[in-house]
Motif scaffolding. Structure first.
Motif, PDB file in Angstrom:
ATOM      1  N   LEU A 105     -67.982 -11.453 -34.755  1.00 51.30           N
ATOM      2  CA  LEU A 105     -67.359 -12.389 -33.809  1.00 51.30           C
ATOM      3  C   LEU A 105     -65.879 -12.073 -33.593  1.00 51.30           C
ATOM      4  O   LEU A 105     -65.340 -12.253 -32.507  1.00 51.30           O
ATOM      5  N   TYR A 106     -65.243 -11.572 -34.637  1.00 55.54           N
ATOM      6  CA  TYR A 106     -63.845 -11.134 -34.514  1.00 55.54           C
ATOM      7  C   TYR A 106     -63.787  -9.889 -33.638  1.00 55.54           C
ATOM      8  O   TYR A 106     -62.964  -9.785 -32.713  1.00 55.54           O
ATOM      9  N   HIS A 107     -64.705  -8.967 -33.919  1.00 61.14           N
ATOM     10  CA  HIS A 107     -64.788  -7.732 -33.139  1.00 61.14           C
ATOM     11  C   HIS A 107     -65.039  -8.049 -31.659  1.00 61.14           C
ATOM     12  O   HIS A 107     -64.502  -7.390 -30.767  1.00 61.14           O
ATOM     13  N   ASP A 108     -65.852  -9.058 -31.393  1.00 61.60           N
ATOM     14  CA  ASP A 108     -66.195  -9.416 -30.015  1.00 61.60           C
ATOM     15  C   ASP A 108     -65.170 -10.348 -29.359  1.00 61.60           C
ATOM     16  O   ASP A 108     -65.384 -10.817 -28.241  1.00 61.60           O
ATOM     17  N   GLY A 109     -64.101 -10.662 -30.087  1.00 61.39           N
ATOM     18  CA  GLY A 109     -62.999 -11.401 -29.465  1.00 61.39           C
ATOM     19  C   GLY A 109     -63.119 -12.912 -29.472  1.00 61.39           C
ATOM     20  O   GLY A 109     -62.324 -13.597 -28.814  1.00 61.39           O
ATOM     21  N   PHE A 110     -64.048 -13.452 -30.206  1.00 62.38           N
ATOM     22  CA  PHE A 110     -64.179 -14.918 -30.243  1.00 62.38           C
ATOM     23  C   PHE A 110     -63.233 -15.562 -31.257  1.00 62.38           C
ATOM     24  O   PHE A 110     -62.995 -16.757 -31.217  1.00 62.38           O
ATOM     25  N   ILE A 111     -62.757 -14.743 -32.178  1.00 62.91           N
ATOM     26  CA  ILE A 111     -61.955 -15.245 -33.292  1.00 62.91           C
ATOM     27  C   ILE A 111     -60.679 -14.432 -33.389  1.00 62.91           C
ATOM     28  O   ILE A 111     -60.703 -13.220 -33.167  1.00 62.91           O
ATOM     29  N   GLU A 112     -59.565 -15.094 -33.730  1.00 60.26           N
ATOM     30  CA  GLU A 112     -58.320 -14.382 -34.004  1.00 60.26           C
ATOM     31  C   GLU A 112     -58.079 -14.352 -35.508  1.00 60.26           C
ATOM     32  O   GLU A 112     -58.712 -15.086 -36.260  1.00 60.26           O
ATOM     33  N   ALA A 113     -57.168 -13.495 -35.923  1.00 64.00           N
ATOM     34  CA  ALA A 113     -56.850 -13.412 -37.348  1.00 64.00           C
ATOM     35  C   ALA A 113     -55.340 -13.444 -37.535  1.00 64.00           C
ATOM     36  O   ALA A 113     -54.576 -13.063 -36.645  1.00 64.00           O
ATOM     37  N   ALA A 114     -54.910 -13.926 -38.684  1.00 60.41           N
ATOM     38  CA  ALA A 114     -53.497 -13.910 -39.062  1.00 60.41           C
ATOM     39  C   ALA A 114     -53.421 -13.642 -40.548  1.00 60.41           C
ATOM     40  O   ALA A 114     -54.319 -14.022 -41.301  1.00 60.41           O
ATOM     41  N   ALA A 115     -52.359 -12.953 -40.967  1.00 60.74           N
ATOM     42  CA  ALA A 115     -52.141 -12.713 -42.399  1.00 60.74           C
ATOM     43  C   ALA A 115     -50.824 -13.375 -42.791  1.00 60.74           C
ATOM     44  O   ALA A 115     -49.826 -13.235 -42.073  1.00 60.74           O
ATOM     45  N   VAL A 116     -50.833 -14.111 -43.891  1.00 64.32           N
ATOM     46  CA  VAL A 116     -49.614 -14.803 -44.319  1.00 64.32           C
ATOM     47  C   VAL A 116     -49.272 -14.406 -45.757  1.00 64.32           C
ATOM     48  O   VAL A 116     -50.142 -14.056 -46.544  1.00 64.32           O
ATOM     49  N   GLY A 117     -47.980 -14.476 -46.056  1.00 68.54           N
ATOM     50  CA  GLY A 117     -47.475 -14.007 -47.353  1.00 68.54           C
ATOM     51  C   GLY A 117     -47.515 -15.099 -48.408  1.00 68.54           C
ATOM     52  O   GLY A 117     -47.467 -16.289 -48.104  1.00 68.54           O
ATOM     53  N   GLN A 118     -47.563 -14.668 -49.675  1.00 69.13           N
ATOM     54  CA  GLN A 118     -47.743 -15.609 -50.766  1.00 69.13           C
ATOM     55  C   GLN A 118     -46.623 -16.640 -50.867  1.00 69.13           C
ATOM     56  O   GLN A 118     -46.849 -17.810 -51.131  1.00 69.13           O
ATOM     57  N   LYS A 119     -45.392 -16.196 -50.623  1.00 71.94           N
ATOM     58  CA  LYS A 119     -44.266 -17.116 -50.775  1.00 71.94           C
ATOM     59  C   LYS A 119     -44.297 -18.207 -49.706  1.00 71.94           C
ATOM     60  O   LYS A 119     -44.133 -19.387 -49.995  1.00 71.94           O
ATOM     61  N   GLU A 120     -44.512 -17.806 -48.464  1.00 67.78           N
ATOM     62  CA  GLU A 120     -44.559 -18.815 -47.392  1.00 67.78           C
ATOM     63  C   GLU A 120     -45.757 -19.745 -47.575  1.00 67.78           C
ATOM     64  O   GLU A 120     -45.710 -20.918 -47.192  1.00 67.78           O
ATOM     65  N   VAL A 121     -46.799 -19.224 -48.185  1.00 68.22           N
ATOM     66  CA  VAL A 121     -47.979 -20.053 -48.458  1.00 68.22           C
ATOM     67  C   VAL A 121     -47.634 -21.167 -49.452  1.00 68.22           C
ATOM     68  O   VAL A 121     -47.981 -22.331 -49.248  1.00 68.22           O
ATOM     69  N   GLU A 165     -55.653 -20.880 -51.982  1.00 67.58           N
ATOM     70  CA  GLU A 165     -56.444 -20.311 -50.884  1.00 67.58           C
ATOM     71  C   GLU A 165     -56.302 -21.180 -49.633  1.00 67.58           C
ATOM     72  O   GLU A 165     -55.934 -20.711 -48.553  1.00 67.58           O
ATOM     73  N   SER A 166     -56.604 -22.460 -49.786  1.00 68.46           N
ATOM     74  CA  SER A 166     -56.558 -23.384 -48.656  1.00 68.46           C
ATOM     75  C   SER A 166     -55.155 -23.456 -48.054  1.00 68.46           C
ATOM     76  O   SER A 166     -54.991 -23.748 -46.874  1.00 68.46           O
ATOM     77  N   SER A 167     -54.159 -23.194 -48.895  1.00 64.89           N
ATOM     78  CA  SER A 167     -52.779 -23.281 -48.425  1.00 64.89           C
ATOM     79  C   SER A 167     -52.457 -22.212 -47.395  1.00 64.89           C
ATOM     80  O   SER A 167     -51.494 -22.338 -46.628  1.00 64.89           O
ATOM     81  N   HIS A 168     -53.257 -21.145 -47.352  1.00 65.83           N
ATOM     82  CA  HIS A 168     -53.103 -20.160 -46.279  1.00 65.83           C
ATOM     83  C   HIS A 168     -53.405 -20.811 -44.919  1.00 65.83           C
ATOM     84  O   HIS A 168     -52.744 -20.522 -43.925  1.00 65.83           O
ATOM     85  N   ALA A 169     -54.403 -21.678 -44.906  1.00 63.47           N
ATOM     86  CA  ALA A 169     -54.720 -22.394 -43.666  1.00 63.47           C
ATOM     87  C   ALA A 169     -53.604 -23.376 -43.313  1.00 63.47           C
ATOM     88  O   ALA A 169     -53.207 -23.508 -42.149  1.00 63.47           O
ATOM     89  N   ILE A 170     -53.083 -24.051 -44.342  1.00 67.30           N
ATOM     90  CA  ILE A 170     -51.968 -24.989 -44.108  1.00 67.30           C
ATOM     91  C   ILE A 170     -50.794 -24.243 -43.501  1.00 67.30           C
ATOM     92  O   ILE A 170     -50.170 -24.693 -42.534  1.00 67.30           O
ATOM     93  N   CYS A 171     -50.494 -23.087 -44.092  1.00 61.88           N
ATOM     94  CA  CYS A 171     -49.342 -22.286 -43.646  1.00 61.88           C
ATOM     95  C   CYS A 171     -49.469 -21.937 -42.163  1.00 61.88           C
ATOM     96  O   CYS A 171     -48.520 -22.088 -41.385  1.00 61.88           O
ATOM     97  N   GLN A 172     -50.665 -21.507 -41.769  1.00 62.12           N
ATOM     98  CA  GLN A 172     -50.884 -21.154 -40.361  1.00 62.12           C
ATOM     99  C   GLN A 172     -50.825 -22.400 -39.472  1.00 62.12           C
ATOM    100  O   GLN A 172     -50.272 -22.353 -38.366  1.00 62.12           O
ATOM    101  N   ALA A 173     -51.391 -23.501 -39.955  1.00 63.18           N
ATOM    102  CA  ALA A 173     -51.360 -24.744 -39.169  1.00 63.18           C
ATOM    103  C   ALA A 173     -49.917 -25.171 -38.914  1.00 63.18           C
ATOM    104  O   ALA A 173     -49.570 -25.613 -37.810  1.00 63.18           O
ATOM    105  N   ILE A 174     -49.066 -25.006 -39.923  1.00 62.39           N
ATOM    106  CA  ILE A 174     -47.651 -25.361 -39.759  1.00 62.39           C
ATOM    107  C   ILE A 174     -47.000 -24.445 -38.722  1.00 62.39           C
ATOM    108  O   ILE A 174     -46.229 -24.905 -37.869  1.00 62.39           O
ATOM    109  N   LYS A 175     -47.335 -23.154 -38.775  1.00 65.36           N
ATOM    110  CA  LYS A 175     -46.777 -22.230 -37.770  1.00 65.36           C
ATOM    111  C   LYS A 175     -47.178 -22.651 -36.356  1.00 65.36           C
ATOM    112  O   LYS A 175     -46.359 -22.641 -35.431  1.00 65.36           O
TER     113      LYS A 175
END
Lengths: 458, 458
Positions: B354-370, B388-398
């Motif tokens: 689904l990522y390959h087909d463009g339905f999903i985006e990806a982001a990578a976040v660093g441990q400190k900002e997490v 782990e879940s805090s990676h989602a929080i970090c992106q949601a805040i962005k």
């Protein structure tokens, strides 16, 4: 609804959240005797209480109004974590082979892990609106300290927590979580207060006690004008706030057309037991229903079953108000049991009076049987219970086993006041066979501490 | 309903619990390429999968039925801990000053502390009814191991957990809780398996990896006829089970008349992200709605943002099926980050496609900002989130901060897949300044591991 079709979880709709606290003082036949001043031994004045408590909480302490409105600002915070689920313990029932129907109200889903947040939030709020900048407190198991750290952070206040030394050592992660919420955490007895230095001089190797930690926190608050003290149990206003547990539980039982024959809570300072029990006790006062209420204490700290109903100090140093309550003596030092929240020498004056007047029963259970019960509960209901709450589980299992013998289909409700995620050290010790029976020297320690009460001549 | 009158917690009534799982394979335009046998490099047969999986789960793995009934026995266990609450993050919104409306589905209220129990329960059940006595598995953060320990206990089965060594060391209490539920817990790589002994001979000081631990658990299962293997993420049937998260979340959003503009989940093997995202993604396939979906990975293990879409082994030893997925290379060894659940070198084939087909985006976040995001979240929403879940929080805040800049009132939904009660060591390190930025040697390690994929000639 057929009794075997009741859902595993009974969830109260958000629209049904209680908007008022229930005050048992409006209905109990005999009000507790008044607090006495530790200085004058006369009835304590609102002014004296004002040295460490805000006016609004002192009013709540003394009022006989039946229902107190929960302020909008407190409701907003309650809505972060309330209502809490009630569970039908089908899996535990099956494991026991009991005809009893067992229910538990689970207060451990909230972010602090226990029921303590129910009172921490309003205490922080009422202090905040009266201009207080910092709260001091003690914590035993760490649950109250965690709750107050979270609540003070919610209202942008500071927090200093005196943590009973044995808990500080057994539960390092409890310290960390309080620090995450910006609290200062100090193992008690400490060298930060006059009281603490005095205790350390006499007993340098003490495990600490809630009584000691209270004394330190009270001294800290009394000696700073922008600082008040917050207590996590015992006092009337705390019991008032905790009534949300029972008020919700009553509605949840109604949802499935049940009423408890037996209501059980563990008993440290009385707040979680009273929280679940008193709204049901109102039905007893009203002559509508007659549940049996059982406050379950640790055998190592048996204030109801082996203490006396007397005036005694609330803390070990004699700084807190003198209270009419069941007590083992304010200088009582319990052994280092893993249920840190049940190590308090005294009890809530409300609960004490109601026990004295025969509305409430008491039971004391041993640490080993408590962990046995906890493990059975964890393996059946899949929740890791706090050691304190496991005292209630232990008693509930005993009552369910009685039903198995008698064939009675009783409805048993207990308060699962917190989870045990921070108690894995204790579980580790239990699993490796390091938790045994018996409390050497208990009778002697009780006799010694009660001798000191008599010497007060109160 | 006015948007500022939405309750803090949106609770789904018990009667509204999903009775079926949603299978994204029914609706995705391109199905993932088939699994290949690690021995023959040809399409894997159901018989080969049968060496470690039960028939019913293999059927779920391959079916394109849109909805799969949840068996009664599984529903009974789900009802112990589902539905889970959805929260409106008012306090976080206020702290950010964003016009965005932020919601999170909180999967950490359940007794294992994370979403993993949603798949552990049906996996144990389907194995049980096919006569399997013991399950083996791996665990990274410890959450899957805890969940499977609980689930096997529920169905009276045995459980052996190979725990990534770095997690075993960082999270001693995770070990204890699995042992409470009767599981055997072995730090991986271990000397209990041929694979493990081989890895230790080459890299005696390795931190371990999920790939290693999977290889050990698969070997153990394949060499015992009464034993199967259970995987906590990646595979289609796991993703299927996790759809309960998104199915509930959709109903909860409907209850308050909202629909997410952005759906966010952290991404280790893909199960919690897919769980919340795929039921919403169905609306995209149906042309009804078009949310943006963001899978958030750790910068230290960036399979979507820096990996390649390729056939690769699912485990480090080449025993598990070969899978078409985004991968850093099956021999990739990530640094010892505190989000143990995000250290897997590959990804779910469904999510990858689904990522390959463009339905999903990806982001990578660093441990400190997490951890910065985690602390802000804890202090505002009063829940201690798993790293782990805090990676989602970090992106949601962005995303919420972008809304602040643009003035857009977007609706952001993320999956808070677990709590952090067992991660206090990591929080302690963060609070004492020991968690920094940057991952030395990452690019070189990716290049090395990807070179090894090419050498396979798949």
């Amino acid at each position: 609804m057929k009794k075997n079709q009741i859902p595993h979880q009974i969830i109260l709709p958000a629209s049904e959240l209680p908007k008022q606290w229930y005050n048992v003082r409006a209905d109990m036949p005999n009000l507790p005797a008044p607090y006495l001043s530790p200085r004058t031994h006369k009835e304590v004045t609102a002014e004296e209480l004002g040295a460490i408590f805000p006016k609004s909480l002192i009013e709540q302490e003394l009022t006989t109004e039946r229902y107190i409105d929960i302020p909008k600002e407190v409701m907003e915070k309650y809505e972060l974590f309330r209502s809490t689920p009630m569970h039908r313990a089908y899996e535990l029932e099956k494991a026991l082979g009991t005809p009893a129907r067992i229910y538990y109200k689970y207060e451990g889903t909230n972010p602090s892990g226990s029921h303590k947040l129910n009172s921490a939030v309003p205490q922080a709020y009422f202090n905040k609106i009266e201009g207080i900048k910092r709260l001091t407190t003690e914590t035993g198991a760490g649950q109250w300290g965690t709750a107050l750290s979270m609540a003070t952070k919610m209202f942008d206040m500071e927090c200093t927590v005196y943590m009973v030394k044995v808990s500080y050592q057994q539960k390092p992660y409890r310290r960390s979580i309080m620090q995450m919420y910006g609290a200062g955490v100090i193992p008690s007895p400490s060298d930060q207060t006059q009281v603490g230095r005095g205790i350390l001089a006499k007993m340098p190797d003490t495990n600490g006690s809630l009584g000691d930690a209270i004394a330190e926190a009270v001294e800290d608050a009394a000696s700073h004008s922008d600082t008040n003290y917050a207590l996590g149990s015992v006092l009337n206003h705390v019991i008032l706030h905790q009534s949300v547990i029972g008020l919700e539980a009553k509605k949840q039982m109604e949802m499935v057309d049940e009423y408890p024959d037996i209501v059980i809570g563990c008993n440290g300072g009385g707040s979680n037991f009273s929280g679940i029990a008193f709204p049901f006790l109102k039905d007893t006062f009203d002559g509508k229903e007659h549940a049996k209420f059982i406050a379950v204490e640790a055998e190592a700290c048996p204030k109801l079953t082996k203490g006396v109903f007397t005036y005694d100090y609330g803390d070990s140093a004699g700084m807190a108000p003198i209270t009419m309550m069941y007590s083992l003596g304010h200088s009582f030092h319990p052994s280092g049991i893993h249920a840190g929240g049940l190590r308090y020498h005294g009890d809530s004056p409300l609960l004490s009076q109601l026990y004295h007047d025969g509305f409430i029963e008491a039971a004391a259970v041993g640490q080993k049987e408590v962990f046995e019960a906890a493990l059975l509960f964890a393996q059946t209901e899949a929740i890791v219970p706090a050691p304190e709450s496991s005292h209630a589980i232990c008693q509930a299992i005993k009552e369910a086993n009685k039903c198995k013998e008698s064939g009675e289909e009783k409805v048993i409700l207990f308060n699962l006041s917190g989870n045990g995620y921070f108690d894995m050290t204790a579980y580790d010790m239990y699993l490796s066979g390091k938790i045994g029976d018996g409390i050497p020297g208990l009778e002697e320690e009780i006799a010694r501490a009660q001798g000191e009460i008599k010497d007060l001549g109160l």
